[in-house]
Scaffold this motif. Structure first.
Motif, mmCIF file in Angstrom:
data_model
loop_
_atom_site.group_PDB
_atom_site.id
_atom_site.type_symbol
_atom_site.label_atom_id
_atom_site.label_comp_id
_atom_site.label_asym_id
_atom_site.label_seq_id
_atom_site.Cartn_x
_atom_site.Cartn_y
_atom_site.Cartn_z
ATOM 1 N N LEU A 1 14.373 15.157 3.531
ATOM 2 C CA LEU A 1 13.812 13.848 3.162
ATOM 3 C C LEU A 1 14.714 12.721 3.665
ATOM 4 O O LEU A 1 15.933 12.837 3.639
ATOM 5 N N PRO A 2 14.112 11.615 4.086
ATOM 6 C CA PRO A 2 14.882 10.458 4.568
ATOM 7 C C PRO A 2 15.405 9.624 3.394
ATOM 8 O O PRO A 2 15.079 8.453 3.258
ATOM 9 N N VAL A 3 16.232 10.245 2.578
ATOM 10 C CA VAL A 3 16.730 9.599 1.359
ATOM 11 C C VAL A 3 17.932 8.708 1.681
ATOM 12 O O VAL A 3 18.703 9.005 2.585
ATOM 13 N N SER A 4 18.067 7.597 0.957
ATOM 14 C CA SER A 4 19.249 6.738 1.108
ATOM 15 C C SER A 4 19.708 6.307 -0.282
ATOM 16 O O SER A 4 18.997 6.518 -1.269
ATOM 17 N N ASP A 5 20.906 5.743 -0.355
ATOM 18 C CA ASP A 5 21.424 5.340 -1.666
ATOM 19 C C ASP A 5 22.033 3.945 -1.603
ATOM 20 O O ASP A 5 23.125 3.693 -2.086
ATOM 21 N N TRP A 6 21.286 3.032 -0.989
ATOM 22 C CA TRP A 6 21.695 1.627 -0.936
ATOM 23 C C TRP A 6 21.182 0.891 -2.166
ATOM 24 O O TRP A 6 20.142 1.245 -2.674
ATOM 25 N N TYR A 7 21.874 -0.162 -2.671
ATOM 26 C CA TYR A 7 23.084 -0.746 -2.140
ATOM 27 C C TYR A 7 24.261 -0.453 -3.061
ATOM 28 O O TYR A 7 24.173 -0.730 -4.261
ATOM 29 N N PRO A 8 25.328 0.070 -2.463
ATOM 30 C CA PRO A 8 26.543 0.336 -3.247
ATOM 31 C C PRO A 8 27.379 -0.921 -3.428
ATOM 32 O O PRO A 8 27.126 -1.940 -2.789
ATOM 33 N N CYS A 9 28.383 -0.792 -4.247
ATOM 34 C CA CYS A 9 29.379 -1.839 -4.447
ATOM 35 C C CYS A 9 30.282 -1.878 -3.199
ATOM 36 O O CYS A 9 30.868 -0.860 -2.837
ATOM 37 N N GLU B 1 1.201 10.968 5.005
ATOM 38 C CA GLU B 1 1.457 12.395 4.728
ATOM 39 C C GLU B 1 2.935 12.619 4.402
ATOM 40 O O GLU B 1 3.283 13.488 3.606
ATOM 41 N N GLU B 2 3.800 11.853 5.074
ATOM 42 C CA GLU B 2 5.235 12.007 4.827
ATOM 43 C C GLU B 2 5.571 11.503 3.413
ATOM 44 O O GLU B 2 6.377 12.115 2.700
ATOM 45 N N ILE B 3 4.932 10.417 3.009
ATOM 46 C CA ILE B 3 5.150 9.911 1.642
ATOM 47 C C ILE B 3 4.680 10.948 0.619
ATOM 48 O O ILE B 3 5.372 11.225 -0.369
ATOM 49 N N ILE B 4 3.531 11.548 0.904
ATOM 50 C CA ILE B 4 2.994 12.551 -0.022
ATOM 51 C C ILE B 4 3.941 13.758 -0.100
ATOM 52 O O ILE B 4 4.218 14.281 -1.173
ATOM 53 N N ARG B 5 4.465 14.160 1.060
ATOM 54 C CA ARG B 5 5.429 15.269 1.076
ATOM 55 C C ARG B 5 6.678 14.908 0.263
ATOM 56 O O ARG B 5 7.171 15.710 -0.533
ATOM 57 N N ILE B 6 7.187 13.684 0.472
ATOM 58 C CA ILE B 6 8.385 13.246 -0.256
ATOM 59 C C ILE B 6 8.122 13.334 -1.767
ATOM 60 O O ILE B 6 8.959 13.858 -2.520
ATOM 61 N N CYS B 7 6.970 12.846 -2.204
ATOM 62 C CA CYS B 7 6.648 12.866 -3.638
ATOM 63 C C CYS B 7 6.570 14.298 -4.154
ATOM 64 O O CYS B 7 7.048 14.599 -5.254
ATOM 65 N N ARG B 8 5.996 15.187 -3.340
ATOM 66 C CA ARG B 8 5.895 16.583 -3.761
ATOM 67 C C ARG B 8 7.296 17.175 -3.949
ATOM 68 O O ARG B 8 7.570 17.853 -4.934
ATOM 69 N N ASN C 1 0.825 -1.213 0.000
ATOM 70 C CA ASN C 1 0.000 0.000 0.000
ATOM 71 C C ASN C 1 0.859 1.263 0.000
ATOM 72 O O ASN C 1 0.584 2.217 -0.727
ATOM 73 N N LYS C 2 1.879 1.247 0.834
ATOM 74 C CA LYS C 2 2.755 2.424 0.921
ATOM 75 C C LYS C 2 3.474 2.629 -0.416
ATOM 76 O O LYS C 2 3.619 3.760 -0.895
ATOM 77 N N TYR C 3 3.927 1.523 -0.982
ATOM 78 C CA TYR C 3 4.605 1.593 -2.283
ATOM 79 C C TYR C 3 3.667 2.186 -3.342
ATOM 80 O O TYR C 3 4.058 3.072 -4.118
ATOM 81 N N ASN C 4 2.419 1.720 -3.346
ATOM 82 C CA ASN C 4 1.459 2.223 -4.334
ATOM 83 C C ASN C 4 1.140 3.696 -4.126
ATOM 84 O O ASN C 4 0.874 4.427 -5.084
ATOM 85 N N LEU C 5 1.208 4.137 -2.861
ATOM 86 C CA LEU C 5 0.988 5.553 -2.577
ATOM 87 C C LEU C 5 2.076 6.403 -3.256
ATOM 88 O O LEU C 5 1.792 7.451 -3.839
ATOM 89 N N TYR C 6 3.311 5.941 -3.179
ATOM 90 C CA TYR C 6 4.402 6.631 -3.898
ATOM 91 C C TYR C 6 4.075 6.696 -5.393
ATOM 92 O O TYR C 6 4.158 7.738 -6.019
ATOM 93 N N LEU C 7 3.742 5.500 -5.951
ATOM 94 C CA LEU C 7 3.482 5.411 -7.400
ATOM 95 C C LEU C 7 2.410 6.407 -7.821
ATOM 96 O O LEU C 7 2.565 7.151 -8.791
ATOM 97 N N GLU C 8 1.342 6.414 -7.056
ATOM 98 C CA GLU C 8 0.191 7.266 -7.349
ATOM 99 C C GLU C 8 0.601 8.740 -7.345
ATOM 100 O O GLU C 8 0.242 9.506 -8.244
ATOM 101 N N HIS C 9 1.380 9.132 -6.329
ATOM 102 C CA HIS C 9 1.729 10.553 -6.196
ATOM 103 C C HIS C 9 2.872 10.984 -7.099
ATOM 104 O O HIS C 9 3.189 12.166 -7.160
ATOM 105 N N LEU C 10 3.503 10.031 -7.741
ATOM 106 C CA LEU C 10 4.574 10.393 -8.689
ATOM 107 C C LEU C 10 4.140 10.180 -10.131
ATOM 108 O O LEU C 10 4.904 10.466 -11.048
ATOM 109 N N LYS C 11 2.896 9.703 -10.323
ATOM 110 C CA LYS C 11 2.551 9.185 -11.651
ATOM 111 C C LYS C 11 2.605 10.240 -12.754
ATOM 112 O O LYS C 11 2.951 9.943 -13.873
#
Lengths: 353, 353
Positions: B298-306, B337-344, B247-257
């Protein structure tokens, strides 16, 4: 090899080296009492401690005066034991060690060689005595942030010792390479991360051990004649640099004079050459003050901390720790307007409290 | 010891352990072909590689598909040689390895043991096959950021192998201690500092060597029955957690579509359990994008590196590096709400360009 000290003009032998650490390394090799201990204050720059190990000795850390970060005769006497062959005594922050002559007499009695560490106090002037003329060996630096800063270079001077072998040894070291600067930049960032997050973990202890293994070529190197000439040329500008440092220092004093409390201004002895503008900020507000300064983009630093954990020593050096928890510094060799801005921001913090 | 896999319900032996790394360690001890090599993808979590060394094997790194970070049969065939006794094949980001069954057949022919690494893919569902049922050994994690995250715990499961000794070995390890969490917090900060500043220096190589020496007790530990019960209780909530993640994943998809280009959304295979919301951001703007996200908190990360440099391997794994230079992730288990903010904020970056 020079037959005089290019800083004070005193007669003797002088080897030009890659950095202050190399000068210390060469002095300790010259003393050649391998296996013995070398006294150093707990808050000396780490770059002065590694050469002790690389030259075949063991560092023996001592505490310092909390207020000025320098050692005293009492501290030295408390730390001395029979295993001590030499001591490296720095004039911290460009502030002459008041007891230097008494310390020298004590060491003379005990047969301990005094390495007078003028890395932060390059001067041709006298206060109550003449810095750079007391030690059996005297070392200087022209590296980053030192009195005369050309990013590289050091001197080893002695009136009494024969430095011919030291000069040969200097030439035999691996040559300085540009990449060494990059290595120190990453070192600084990692050390900063560690200092901000605590030094007591297994992870950090392991990293500190790795430093001892891997820093030798980054600290102990030879330099070519072009660098050596450059060092001498820049030292010839010492007088004007000292005047400039004093003027910049006085500009700070002037612009902070009507602000009160929360911190005190570090006291320089007669004969000092100010290194940075130092303040002692109350321990309870020290971190908050530094963060406040960083938020305003001030070039704030908090040198010199207690470095003993880097060398696996977790004994408590209470006064060096007190000093570490209070000291805050700002650069001198920056434009006047930037100094004025720094002072305004500092005073702003005071008013906010 | 359980006589079934608490994730899939499949019959077999299952040992509950302190973390996924312990499960890997126990599996490799059980295989007992010390001195041989273990294939791992270059972008696997470092915590999965140290146990290879601690169990007495040598990691043999292989490249990955650039787009999804998973290995393929072709890559495995290219990397295989006679020294290989086992392979750890992770379902990266909760995305099932498409070739897993073909890889298993290849390894069966060669006598290589397959450790199916479900650390990021704990699921009782099937896609084109059933994850967690293919490997000779299957490992799971319930540690930080995993499908079911209780900050600690792992499982080792096998249909065919006798895990009685593995269970004894687990009990004989040093017990987990609270301070281990603090150690990993400082580790993460130092590793982040290193990743942000380059891994090619002598200083960093020395630090990486120190990790191998000092991480064993922080990775390979036993846990008590209270923890073990806690792990099983939380795994019983797996169904609802998977639904929540979807559900959370789909919320991202929806708000970035309705946002276009500059990045692409990471593609999950059928049967995936999204780990985080992954994006592939063009290499040229990747760093700038991450800095932009950080500026907005934003709680951004950049996993997984080499991770190969940590283990002294500086060979180029071009596709793993491509993946490292593109991948960006955002957490799923946060308020809507945090997911929606991240997408914005993400869409704001797009528009700015």
């Amino acid at each position: 090899m020079l037959d005089y000290n290019p800083v004070t003009g005193q007669k003797g032998q002088c080897v030009i080296a890659g950095r202050g650490a190399v000068a210390i390394y060469l002095a300790l090799k010259n003393i050649s009492q391998y296996g013995k201990c070398v006294i150093v204050p707990a808050n000396i720059c780490y770059a002065a401690v590694f050469p002790i190990i690389y030259a075949g000795y063991t560092p023996l850390f001592c505490d310092v005066n909390p207020a000025d970060g320098n050692v005293s005769l009492r501290i030295i006497k408390d730390s001395y034991n029979d295993s001590v062959a030499a001591a490296i005594i720095p004039h911290m922050y460009g502030n002459p060690v008041s007891d230097m002559c008494a310390i020298k007499s004590f060491f003379l009695q005990k047969g301990v060689k005094l390495i007078e560490d003028c890395a932060s106090l390059m001067t041709n002037r006298s206060g109550s005595y003449r810095p750079g003329t007391v030690g059996d060996y005297v070392i200087y630096s022209t590296g980053y942030s030192k009195t005369v800063d050309i990013g590289i270079g050091g001197l080893l001077f002695s009136v009494s010792a024969d430095l011919e072998d030291a000069e040969k040894e200097e030439r035999s070291l691996n040559p300085y390479q540009e990449c060494i600067g990059d290595e120190w930049r990453i070192f600084s960032k990692i050390y900063r991360t560690i200092r901000n997050n605590g030094q007591n973990s297994l992870i950090v202890k392991g990293i500190y051990k790795s430093f001892e293994k891997n820093l030798k070529d980054l600290l102990i190197y030879s330099i070519n004649d072009k660098y050596k000439n450059d060092i001498l040329n820049n030292i010839s500008r010492l007088d004007e640099i000292i005047v400039l440092r004093e003027n910049k220092y006085n500009l700070y004093l002037e612009h902070l004079k009507d602000s009160d409390c929360g911190y005190s201004i570090y006291k320089f002895e007669d004969g000092a050459v100010p290194w940075r503008f130092n303040m002692l900020v109350r321990e309870e507000t020290n971190r908050a003050f530094i963060e406040y300064c960083l938020r305003y983009g001030l070039p704030v630093s908090d040198w010199y901390p207690c470095v003993t954990p880097i060398f696996g020593i977790y004994d408590s050096f209470d006064d060096a720790m007190w000093h570490e928890n209070h000291i805050v510094n700002f650069p001198l060799l920056i434009p006047d307007e930037e100094i004025i801005r720094i002072c305004r921001v500092i005073k702003g913090y005071k008013e906010k409290k």
